[in-house]
Design a protein around this motif. Structure first.
Motif, mmCIF file in Angstrom:
data_model
loop_
_atom_site.group_PDB
_atom_site.id
_atom_site.type_symbol
_atom_site.label_atom_id
_atom_site.label_comp_id
_atom_site.label_asym_id
_atom_site.label_seq_id
_atom_site.Cartn_x
_atom_site.Cartn_y
_atom_site.Cartn_z
ATOM 1 N N ARG A 5 3.562 -12.105 -2.650
ATOM 2 C CA ARG A 5 4.155 -11.997 -1.227
ATOM 3 C C ARG A 5 3.727 -13.134 -0.404
ATOM 4 N NH1 ARG A 5 4.632 -6.295 1.986
ATOM 5 N NH2 ARG A 5 6.808 -6.611 2.711
ATOM 6 N N GLN A 6 4.558 -13.722 0.434
ATOM 7 C CA GLN A 6 4.192 -14.722 1.311
ATOM 8 C C GLN A 6 4.949 -14.404 2.796
ATOM 9 O OE1 GLN A 6 6.189 -18.416 0.289
ATOM 10 N NE2 GLN A 6 4.242 -19.578 0.607
ATOM 11 N N ALA A 7 4.158 -14.860 3.547
ATOM 12 C CA ALA A 7 4.612 -14.267 5.102
ATOM 13 C C ALA A 7 4.202 -15.571 5.882
ATOM 14 C CB ALA A 7 3.812 -13.257 5.645
ATOM 15 N N HIS A 8 5.562 -16.011 6.602
ATOM 16 C CA HIS A 8 5.144 -17.136 7.784
ATOM 17 C C HIS A 8 5.602 -16.580 8.866
ATOM 18 C CE1 HIS A 8 6.849 -20.453 9.747
ATOM 19 N NE2 HIS A 8 5.882 -21.327 9.139
ATOM 20 N N LEU A 9 4.606 -16.378 9.961
ATOM 21 C CA LEU A 9 4.668 -15.792 11.168
ATOM 22 C C LEU A 9 4.579 -16.961 12.191
ATOM 23 C CD1 LEU A 9 2.043 -13.067 10.197
ATOM 24 C CD2 LEU A 9 4.498 -12.910 9.723
ATOM 25 N N GLN B 91 -2.972 -11.110 10.167
ATOM 26 C CA GLN B 91 -3.890 -11.269 8.924
ATOM 27 C C GLN B 91 -3.695 -9.905 7.811
ATOM 28 O OE1 GLN B 91 -7.978 -11.339 9.273
ATOM 29 N NE2 GLN B 91 -7.634 -10.762 11.438
ATOM 30 N N ARG B 92 -3.010 -8.861 8.333
ATOM 31 C CA ARG B 92 -3.022 -7.409 7.804
ATOM 32 C C ARG B 92 -1.567 -7.125 7.168
ATOM 33 N NH1 ARG B 92 -6.079 -6.645 12.083
ATOM 34 N NH2 ARG B 92 -8.081 -6.221 11.779
ATOM 35 N N CYS B 93 -0.593 -8.241 7.179
ATOM 36 C CA CYS B 93 0.661 -8.016 7.188
ATOM 37 C C CYS B 93 1.280 -7.969 5.644
ATOM 38 C CB CYS B 93 1.640 -9.154 7.848
ATOM 39 S SG CYS B 93 1.517 -10.566 7.128
ATOM 40 N N LEU B 94 0.393 -8.294 4.738
ATOM 41 C CA LEU B 94 0.838 -8.124 3.217
ATOM 42 C C LEU B 94 0.940 -6.681 3.103
ATOM 43 C CD1 LEU B 94 -0.727 -11.286 1.790
ATOM 44 C CD2 LEU B 94 1.621 -11.069 2.807
ATOM 45 N N GLY B 95 0.262 -5.793 3.650
ATOM 46 C CA GLY B 95 0.150 -4.394 3.251
ATOM 47 C C GLY B 95 -0.919 -3.878 2.524
ATOM 48 N N PRO B 96 -1.051 -2.749 2.357
ATOM 49 C CA PRO B 96 -1.987 -2.081 1.526
ATOM 50 C C PRO B 96 -1.569 -2.019 -0.196
ATOM 51 C CG PRO B 96 -1.070 -0.401 2.742
ATOM 52 C CD PRO B 96 -0.409 -1.537 3.393
ATOM 53 N N TYR B 97 -1.205 -3.017 -0.463
ATOM 54 C CA TYR B 97 -0.669 -2.978 -1.738
ATOM 55 C C TYR B 97 -1.483 -3.839 -2.703
ATOM 56 C CZ TYR B 97 3.016 -1.060 1.038
ATOM 57 O OH TYR B 97 3.800 -0.156 1.919
ATOM 58 N N LYS B 98 -1.063 -3.380 -4.016
ATOM 59 C CA LYS B 98 -1.808 -4.311 -5.287
ATOM 60 C C LYS B 98 -0.762 -5.436 -5.564
ATOM 61 C CE LYS B 98 -1.326 -0.597 -7.653
ATOM 62 N NZ LYS B 98 -1.394 0.418 -8.606
ATOM 63 N N PRO C 183 1.360 -4.894 14.973
ATOM 64 C CA PRO C 183 2.931 -4.034 15.100
ATOM 65 C C PRO C 183 3.938 -5.198 14.691
ATOM 66 C CG PRO C 183 1.520 -3.475 17.039
ATOM 67 C CD PRO C 183 0.746 -4.644 16.376
ATOM 68 N N GLN C 184 3.877 -6.314 15.233
ATOM 69 C CA GLN C 184 5.064 -7.151 15.054
ATOM 70 C C GLN C 184 5.224 -7.352 13.384
ATOM 71 O OE1 GLN C 184 2.722 -7.655 17.122
ATOM 72 N NE2 GLN C 184 2.895 -9.267 18.755
ATOM 73 N N SER C 185 4.185 -7.851 12.981
ATOM 74 C CA SER C 185 4.051 -8.400 11.452
ATOM 75 C C SER C 185 4.125 -7.219 10.345
ATOM 76 C CB SER C 185 2.933 -9.143 11.234
ATOM 77 O OG SER C 185 1.639 -8.532 11.454
ATOM 78 N N ILE C 186 3.844 -6.016 10.973
ATOM 79 C CA ILE C 186 3.580 -4.549 9.835
ATOM 80 C C ILE C 186 5.115 -4.126 9.755
ATOM 81 C CG2 ILE C 186 2.676 -2.544 9.475
ATOM 82 C CD1 ILE C 186 0.007 -3.809 10.385
ATOM 83 N N SER D 140 -7.088 -5.957 -2.795
ATOM 84 C CA SER D 140 -6.029 -5.987 -1.729
ATOM 85 C C SER D 140 -5.201 -7.272 -1.886
ATOM 86 C CB SER D 140 -6.575 -5.940 -0.158
ATOM 87 O OG SER D 140 -7.215 -7.206 0.188
ATOM 88 N N PRO D 141 -4.175 -7.551 -1.089
ATOM 89 C CA PRO D 141 -3.427 -8.798 -1.296
ATOM 90 C C PRO D 141 -4.402 -9.874 -1.198
ATOM 91 C CG PRO D 141 -2.107 -7.259 -0.162
ATOM 92 C CD PRO D 141 -3.599 -6.603 -0.270
#
Length: 500
Positions: free
Chosen positions: A314-318, A338-345, A372-375, A408-409
């Motif tokens: 997963r990749q995020a560009h914010l 920095q938490r936007c990839l989520g609580p996922y494996k 809130p925006q990124s999540i 975590s991610p």
């Protein structure tokens, strides 16, 4: 120490309740020192423009209005730049305005009506320039550079600018996202956009500043960070912090938006010019024009998955919109998202987060800055991926949710993870598996979102005394922002000491 919770969690009256309901609570706008004047500002009507001239004759006429004690332009005060961490904003606009609502001229008068009368007399000639109103446009090649002197500002982040209009850049990664994408059966990419959000506290920003007869600055300001405000004021007026006192006042709501200086620097110069205390209270129109709301953001998420729903990368560009200045950001650099990839494996993850200048209102903090925006964007994409795979959004999350022993991610190893337990409880309580209610003429939606967030950052100190009668007193430099903080402190102290 008591062995069970005798005070914590019990319904009790608010510690500050009696003072508020009886009118004894003192807010900055209530401070009424002898001779207090009202401070008001003439603000730019344009988002981006050169200040060609401020007509000196109109300024002279405004100064002659009965009841006016001072009219200040940028030429009347030092050319200091101010800010919480990054000092990039002039106290009054000098040569250029970078957002509609920027302060250009200030007046101190006997009352609001007189101040407004004087401001209405002042003539300013502007030369409009093409503004940048979208953060995506700010980072395009050839975009006008809004802060060409950025490298000379105090408090800039370490390292080179990622873009000419970037006020900061943060990057976090784990594994190799390109490898993760190569292992995926399906790669999905979505972009999302959020808008400004004002904190909507009942009490607007307000302050009273007075340079007293001893040469000490006395300030009353509705900021939850009085010591930081003192330091910010010290840096902005070239006066030692020891000569500045920030007096405690009640705060009428914060939600993250009242951690800075707002009008205190300008209040100081008006007070020094007039020799009188000056009160500055923003109207709600001014709050919405210039009150450091939550950052808008443009966010792109790219996620690789296998056919069975396993996330491989997963990749995020914010891109967060800082507005015309970054002076209200509470930290150097960028921590947003920095938490936007989520609580996922997710074995391979990467986040690039930018805060960029535009010609919008300068933004600051609102609860959980940047999250809130990124999540929101990340979790909406989880639903879109589940739809593409033909999976239930709940099943998709359950399959990938991190548990004890998983990384975590970003490669963190958390302990006592309660994500699955929390999700299961929410599903049961919400009746997620039940048929949705059918109401003629209405559609019923049902959704879910998951995130993780630490308890916070920072540290504080309290002092506790117990007198000979057993009365316990707790001293703290932190103001209650309206959240019931003082009440909770009382409950914790009662629990620890075994007293009511």
């Amino acid at each position: 120490m008591t062995s069970s919770y005798d005070t914590i969690g019990r319904p009790v009256g608010r510690a500050e309740g009696p003072a508020k309901v009886t009118g004894q609570a003192m807010f900055p706008a209530d401070v009424n020192l002898p001779g207090t004047l009202v401070g008001k500002c003439l603000r730019s009507p344009f988002p981006y423009a050169k200040i060609v001239s401020i007509d000196p004759n109109s300024v002279a006429v405004a100064r002659q209005v009965p009841g006016v004690h001072a009219v200040l332009t940028a030429d009347d005060i030092p050319s200091h730049l101010v800010g919480r961490m990054l000092r990039d904003m002039p106290i009054l606009a000098r040569d250029v305005v970078r957002f509609a609502g920027q302060k250009v001229v200030a007046v101190a008068a006997e009352n609001d009506d007189i101040a407004e009368e004087a401001l209405n007399l002042i003539q300013i000639k502007y030369e409009e320039m093409e503004p940048i109103l979208d953060p995506s446009d700010s980072i395009k090649p050839g975009a006008p550079v809004l802060h060409p002197d950025f490298a000379d500002y105090a408090g800039t982040p370490d390292g080179a600018q990622a873009y000419p209009n970037a006020a900061g850049h943060g990057s976090w990664s784990h594994g190799d996202v390109e490898q993760g994408f190569s292992e995926a059966d399906l790669i999905l990419e979505h972009s999302f956009k959020t808008n400004h959000q004002h904190q909507a506290y009942i009490e607007p920003h307000a302050s009273v500043v007075f340079l007293d007869d001893t040469g000490r600055v006395q300030a009353w300001v509705n900021s939850k960070m009085p010591f930081q405000v003192r330091q910010q004021l010290s840096e902005g007026i070239d006066m030692p912090a020891e000569q500045i006192r920030v007096n405690p006042t009640t705060i009428g709501g914060d939600f993250g938006g009242k951690g800075g200086f707002m009008d205190t620097h300008l209040g100081f110069w008006l007070s020094k010019t007039t020799g009188r205390p000056v009160r500055m209270t923003m109207t709600y129109i001014e709050e919405l024009m210039a009150g450091n709301p939550r950052h808008p953001a443009v966010m792109t998420f790219k996620t690789g998955v296998k056919k069975d729903g396993t996330i491989t990368a997963r990749q995020a560009h914010l891109v967060y919109d800082s507005g015309g200045y970054a002076a209200f950001k509470p930290q150097r650099g960028v921590t947003y998202g920095q938490r936007c990839l989520g609580p996922y494996k997710i074995p391979h993850g990467q986040i690039d987060s930018y805060v960029v200048y535009t010609n919008q209102v300068p933004c600051g903090s609102m609860r959980a800055p940047g999250d809130p925006q990124s999540i929101f964007a990340a979790e909406v994409q989880m639903d879109l991926i589940a739809r593409e795979l033909g999976m239930d959004p709940l099943e998709f999350r359950q399959k990938n949710l991190v548990q004890d022993g998983d990384a975590s991610p970003l490669g963190h190893r958390w302990q006592n993870i309660m994500g699955m337990r929390t999700l299961d409880a929410a599903v049961e309580e919400a009746g997620y598996q039940d048929a949705k209610p059918q109401t003629p003429g209405k559609l019923t939606g049902r959704g879910m979102a998951l995130c993780e967030r630490h308890v916070g950052a920072g540290s504080s100190t309290v002092k506790i005394s117990i007198d000979s009668d057993g009365v316990v007193t707790l001293y703290t430099a932190l103001p209650d922002t309206g959240s019931g903080f003082y009440t909770v402190l009382r409950q914790i102290l009662g629990q620890e000491l075994g007293v009511a």
